[in-house]
Motif scaffolding. Structure first.
Motif, short mmCIF file in Angstrom:
data_model
loop_
_atom_site.label_atom_id
_atom_site.label_comp_id
_atom_site.label_asym_id
_atom_site.label_seq_id
_atom_site.Cartn_x
_atom_site.Cartn_y
_atom_site.Cartn_z
N ASN A 190 -36.58 26.97 10.93
CA ASN A 190 -36.04 25.91 10.07
C ASN A 190 -34.54 26.14 9.92
N TYR A 241 -33.50 26.27 3.95
CA TYR A 241 -34.51 25.25 3.60
C TYR A 241 -35.90 25.89 3.61
N HIS A 251 -43.27 20.27 10.72
CA HIS A 251 -42.11 20.77 9.97
C HIS A 251 -41.02 21.25 10.94
N PRO A 271 -35.94 23.27 -1.50
CA PRO A 271 -35.92 21.83 -1.27
C PRO A 271 -34.62 21.25 -1.84
N ARG A 286 -42.18 20.58 0.78
CA ARG A 286 -41.56 19.65 1.73
C ARG A 286 -41.99 18.22 1.46
#
Ligand code: AMP
Ligand code: MG
Length: 336
Positions: free
Chosen positions: A146, A150, A158, A239, A302
């Protein structure tokens, strides 16, 4: 398969695909891989240029060292100096969600360890990634797949959402079993085991296995990482929507200002339905089991992040065991 204009290809774990991915890794490409903890962004650990690409694709600072994935203790020994305590834990918990930090051998690039004399090693349990390690014969450096800071990816979608335009391949291994990053134990000095990061294998369990207490790293006052636990930032796994935590079992009094625009996440599904005008209600587990909550936490963060709430209020996990690992991630997600 191409996802609407994105560069990434999602590959299933056929033998032909695993061979293709092994070749991609051998020639310096990055591949997102499934593990039982979270999806990783892998490169040949001994290829410095490829590892450098991991940092740039993720936007990860070079001071944050990478975990290296191996097939087992014999493979680990090629990269680090093992000791009896480390071997004992490898035999008991590998393959599995335990990363062990040991003194590194000189040929291991400093880039991997952010200049430290140590290297973090793990043997993952996911069958497709084990097979990929075996076929490629490589040690794979792999942080979570990622963008830096995050929420970690626990499903192939994802990875596509975060890195789809930046990498060529993701190996689809389904949703991650555990859903939280590995436990990280410092064992460079076997007399002084240190828990750098809590995970599914708890500090209590490690202390019992080692027959000695496992210390916590020096307390962190700022985001400047302490010397013994680099990369452990106060704010991480975050987030975009603001997250606020409340104590396990506490009754939350909602500020009138948030009202319907907020989401509230209980640890366990509430036994009653409310239709009071107020925040939208979610939960981390049906059963109240920590393992179930751990598996859901990043996916729920998420999803809620994409739903336009002005705030997300989350009940902490009960303390102890995997609850400590969940609370560690939630606390970092809530940090400002
Ligand atoms: P991840 O971002 O999940 O890949 O985890 C990497 C984390 O492992 C880093 O942020 C560090 O906290 C920890 N780590 C990796 N290598 C070392 C090391 N040599 N010494 C201490 N911690 C390490
Ligand atoms: Mg990460």
């Amino acid at each position: 398969m191409m996802e609407n204009g994105q560069r990434i290809r999602i590959l299933d774990g056929s033998e032909a695909n695993l061979r293709l991915l092994a070749e991609a890794l051998a020639s310096g490409n990055l591949v997102a891989i499934p593990t039982e903890t979270v999806y990783g962004l892998a490169a040949n650990a001994l290829d410095e240029a490829a590892c450098r690409r991991i940092f740039s694709v993720k936007g990860r600072p070079l001071i944050d060292p990478l975990i290296v994935h191996v097939t087992g203790p014999a493979h680990a020994e090629k990269l680090a100096f093992l000791n009896d305590m480390a071997v004992l834990l490898m035999e008991k918990f590998w393959p599995g969600p335990l990363t062990i930090v040991l003194k590194k051998r000189p040929h291991v690039p400093d880039l991997l360890s952010a200049g430290l004399p140590t290297v973090a090693l793990r043997c993952p349990r996911h069958p497709l990634t084990r097979r990929l390690l075996q076929i490629s014969g490589l040690a794979l450096a792999a942080p979570s797949a990622n963008r830096f800071g995050y929420v970690s990816p626990t499903r192939v979608e994802h990875v596509v959402a975060g890195l789809g335009e930046r990498i060529d391949y993701v190996l689809n291994g389904g949703p991650c079993d555990i859903g939280l990053e590995s436990t990280i134990l410092g064992l460079a000095d076997p007399e002084k085991p240190v828990l750098f990061r809590p995970g599914a294998i708890s500090r209590e369990v490690l202390s019992v296995a080692l027959g000695r207490p496992v210390a916590l790293p020096m307390p962190r006052e700022t985001d400047a990482a302490p010397a013994d636990a680099p990369g452990m930032l106060k704010r991480h796994y975050s987030p975009n929507t603001r997250v606020t935590l409340f104590d396990h079992g506490a009754n939350l009094a909602f500020p009138a200002s948030v009202g319907k625009k907020a989401a509230i996440v209980y640890f366990t599904r509430p036994s009653y339905e409310t239709d009071v005008a107020g925040p939208a209600v979610f939960w981390l587990s049906e059963s109240g089991r920590g393992e179930e909550a751990a598996r859901n936490v990043f996916d729920l963060l998420r999803r809620l992040d994409g739903m336009g709430y002005e705030g997300i209020f989350i009940e902490k996990a009960p303390e102890g065991g995997i609850g400590d690992a969940i609370n560690d991630r939630l606390t970092r997600a809530a940090a400002r």
